[in-house]
Design an enzyme around this catalytic site. Structure first.
Site, PDB file in Angstrom:
ATOM      1  N   ASN A  81      42.125 169.699  -8.748  1.00  0.00           N
ATOM      2  CA  ASN A  81      40.899 169.052  -8.257  1.00  0.00           C
ATOM      3  C   ASN A  81      39.669 169.343  -9.116  1.00  0.00           C
ATOM      4  OD1 ASN A  81      40.937 171.711  -7.372  1.00  0.00           O
ATOM      5  ND2 ASN A  81      39.901 171.264  -5.448  1.00  0.00           N
ATOM      6  N   GLY A 120      44.626 177.745  -6.180  1.00  0.00           N
ATOM      7  CA  GLY A 120      45.575 176.748  -5.698  1.00  0.00           C
ATOM      8  C   GLY A 120      45.758 176.909  -4.197  1.00  0.00           C
ATOM      9  N   GLU A 174      42.161 182.402  -5.355  1.00  0.00           N
ATOM     10  CA  GLU A 174      41.178 181.466  -4.795  1.00  0.00           C
ATOM     11  C   GLU A 174      41.987 180.356  -4.139  1.00  0.00           C
ATOM     12  OE1 GLU A 174      38.015 181.867  -4.718  1.00  0.00           O
ATOM     13  OE2 GLU A 174      37.577 183.331  -6.277  1.00  0.00           O
ATOM     14  N   CYS A 230      38.408 172.495  -2.001  1.00  0.00           N
ATOM     15  CA  CYS A 230      38.919 173.622  -1.211  1.00  0.00           C
ATOM     16  C   CYS A 230      37.956 174.055  -0.109  1.00  0.00           C
ATOM     17  CB  CYS A 230      39.197 174.799  -2.131  1.00  0.00           C
ATOM     18  SG  CYS A 230      37.781 175.204  -3.170  1.00  0.00           S
ATOM     19  N   GLU A 244      34.620 184.671  -7.741  1.00  0.00           N
ATOM     20  CA  GLU A 244      34.394 184.046  -9.047  1.00  0.00           C
ATOM     21  C   GLU A 244      32.947 183.601  -9.183  1.00  0.00           C
ATOM     22  OE1 GLU A 244      37.511 180.913  -9.394  1.00  0.00           O
ATOM     23  OE2 GLU A 244      38.486 182.316 -10.759  1.00  0.00           O
TER      24      GLU A 244
END
Ligand code: NAD
Length: 512
Positions: A175, A250, A272, A306, A486
């Protein structure tokens, strides 16, 4: 008639340019090892890369085998010897150069991202902007990665060094292809690590462009390598004894497998993962902003985000007005060619994924939800796009907490509406999820905003906006949404390890 033909002609010209650029890119292989594009020497099989906007095949890409992964890791290991010995200032300068070069080539990168991913051009431009931000940010931090000094008895002392981990692996989703490659490589490289990156098999292009750009600005060969492949190639990487850390983005099920594989080698791991984030709209919120916020929370990248706030809880007294405005604005969204300016929503990633999302909508209807708009397959006017994977953005009402669409990550443009009466109820229901990536609150009550930002179980809470991720604010999940952060200074701790060194200035005091 003439006018319509001209319009189609214009569309064809843009498409033709885009397709030409993409196909010339595929003339060379897509693995990038030791500064050059190389063929996979022992591919296990091939996979087809499609353009979501047209459904046409962009290329057939070999899936890298164990031998290819060995070579990429070996090259990164070799490069680590000298890259890790540069000063932070020297590494930072090179990352800064990469940021400048990427800004020059932003449009080229953005077009390719839209071809590869299916998201509208304006979003791809924005994604590239976030990579530039990350490169500049970590370039700036690189010289400040230092240690500590601890004075001890009799003039003895200790120092705490902060050292790179070694060879890091990045594994990305489809994505945010280039954003993820940038978000992982910028901090990893700033800390003195080297990286082998595997993009998603659906979106292999822009990571290779980034690898080429790194070489172009003088980052040495082997510092950032790319191997293409599906999950099997990912496993060759996560299980490789020459790898020191895995940074994975993912889904939750794959994240669990990655973590288990990393456990076998006691490797550092950052995860993540997915989400099912809540967005709470209170009666005292600014109505226009709340409506825009709900759309930002659901329809970017065709809903394939996400941290999307797919569970929209609205206070009962404003529900009707909110829903009317939301549905009207959502129906006005322009869906179509992602590579054209003016398009608001592009194509979802694949035929299978589109079917999966439409099935969620169908399932919701069967469980008693009401479709207020969208949730259907869509075919744009341009005949060139007739094979693409388009659907209309969907708003579901009368969704109940136990329904499948309220529990599972759909990863498509489907917004579910819920009604609440009290703040306590809203928070309790919002937190009733195995995920904890993000949450949002729209309110003009400052005290409530503070209260809720503390009570919501999520790694990222937006107050009066949604889905903005400025560099410097750590991004990552609570609960099953992941481990690690992150896009911020905290990431430095995840790409380095501490070493304590004790210096004795006296004699050894020993009872023996
Ligand atoms: P996915 O889990 O199917 O695949 C992700 C990557 O893992 C791909 O590159 C894939 O090839 C690789 N992979 C698959 N099996 C593997 C294995 N056993 N070992 C190692 N690698 C393996 O996810 P996806 O469908 O590509 O992406 C969508 C998911 O990603 C959603 O759940 C979304 O929420 C999540 N996501 C999370 C974030 C975040 O920052 N938290 C950002 C973007 C996407």
């Amino acid at each position: 008639m003439l006018r319509i033909n001209h319009r189609l002609l214009n569309m064809a010209c843009v498409r033709e340019q885009v397709t030409r650029a993409a196909s010339s890119f595929f003339e060379k292989p897509l693995n990038f090892v030791d500064g050059v594009r190389v063929d996979a020497s022992q591919p296990t099989h091939s996979f087809v890369v499609e353009e979501p906007a047209t459904g046409k095949q962009l290329c057939k890409c070999p899936s890298s085998g164990q031998e290819d992964v060995n070579k990429a890791v070996q090259s990164a290991r070799e490069a680590f010897k000298s890259w890790s010995q540069l000063s932070g200032l020297e590494r930072g300068r090179l990352l800064q150069k990469a940021a400048l070069k990427l800004r020059e080539r932003q449009e080229e990168f953005a077009r390719m991202e839209s071809v590869d991913q299916g998201k509208p051009l304006w979003e791809s431009r924005f994604d590239i902007e976030t990579v530039i931000d990350g490169l500049e940010y970590f370039a700036g931090l690189a010289p400040s990665i230092t240690g500590d000094h601890l004075p001890l008895q009799g003039g003895s002392f200790g120092i705490v060094k902060r050292e790179p981990l070694g060879v890091c692996v990045g594994i990305g989703p489809w994505n945010y292809p280039v954003q993820m490659a940038g978000w992982k490589s910028a901090p990893a490289l700033a800390c003195g690590n080297t990286m082998v990156y595997k993009p998603s098999q659906f979106t292999p292009i822009t990571t290779v462009m980034l690898a080429e750009l790194y070489i172009e600005v003088g980052i040495p060969k082997g510092v950032f390598n790319v191997v293409q492949g599906k999950g099997e190639t990912g496993r060759f990487l996560t299980c490789h004894p020459g790898v020191d850390k895995v940074s994975f983005t993912g889904s939750v099920p794959t994240g669990k497998k990655v973590m288990a594989d990393c456990a076998l080698g006691i490797k550092h791991v950052t995860l993540e993962l997915g989400g099912k984030s809540p967005l709470l709209i209170f009666a005292d919120a600014d109505m226009e902003n709340a409506v825009k916020g709900a759309m930002m929370a659901n329809f970017l990248t065709q809903g394939e985000v996400c941290c999307n706030g797919t569970r929209v809880f609205v206070e009962r007294s404003i529900k009707d007005e909110f829903v009317e405005k939301l549905v009207s604005k959502t129906k006005g969204m322009k869906i179509g060619d992602p590579t054209k300016d003016g398009t608001m929503m592009g194509a979802v990633i694949s035929k299978e994924h589109k079917e999966k999302v439409l099935n969620y909508v169908q399932g919701a209807k069967e469980q008693g939800a009401k479709v207020l708009c969208g949730g259907e397959s869509f075919t744009p006017d341009d005949p060139a796009l007739s094979g693409g994977y388009y659907m209309t953005p969907c708003i579901l009402d009368q969704v109940e907490d136990h329904m499948t669409v309220a529990k599972e990550e759909i990863f498509g443009p489907v917004l579910s509406l819920f009604t609440f009466d009290t703040e306590e109820e809203a928070v309790r229901r919002a937190n009733d999820s195995e995920f904890g990536l993000a949450a949002g609150v729209f309110t003009n009550d400052l005290k409530r905003a503070h209260r809720l930002s503390a009570q919501l179980e999520a790694g990222y809470v937006w107050v009066n906006n949604f889905n903005l991720n400025p560099v410097g604010l750590p991004f990552g999940g609570f609960k099953q949404s992941g481990i690690g952060r992150e896009n911020a200074a905290a990431t430095i701790t995840q790409f380095t390890q501490q070493k304590s060194v004790y210096f004795e200035m006296g004699d050894v005091d020993c009872p023996y």
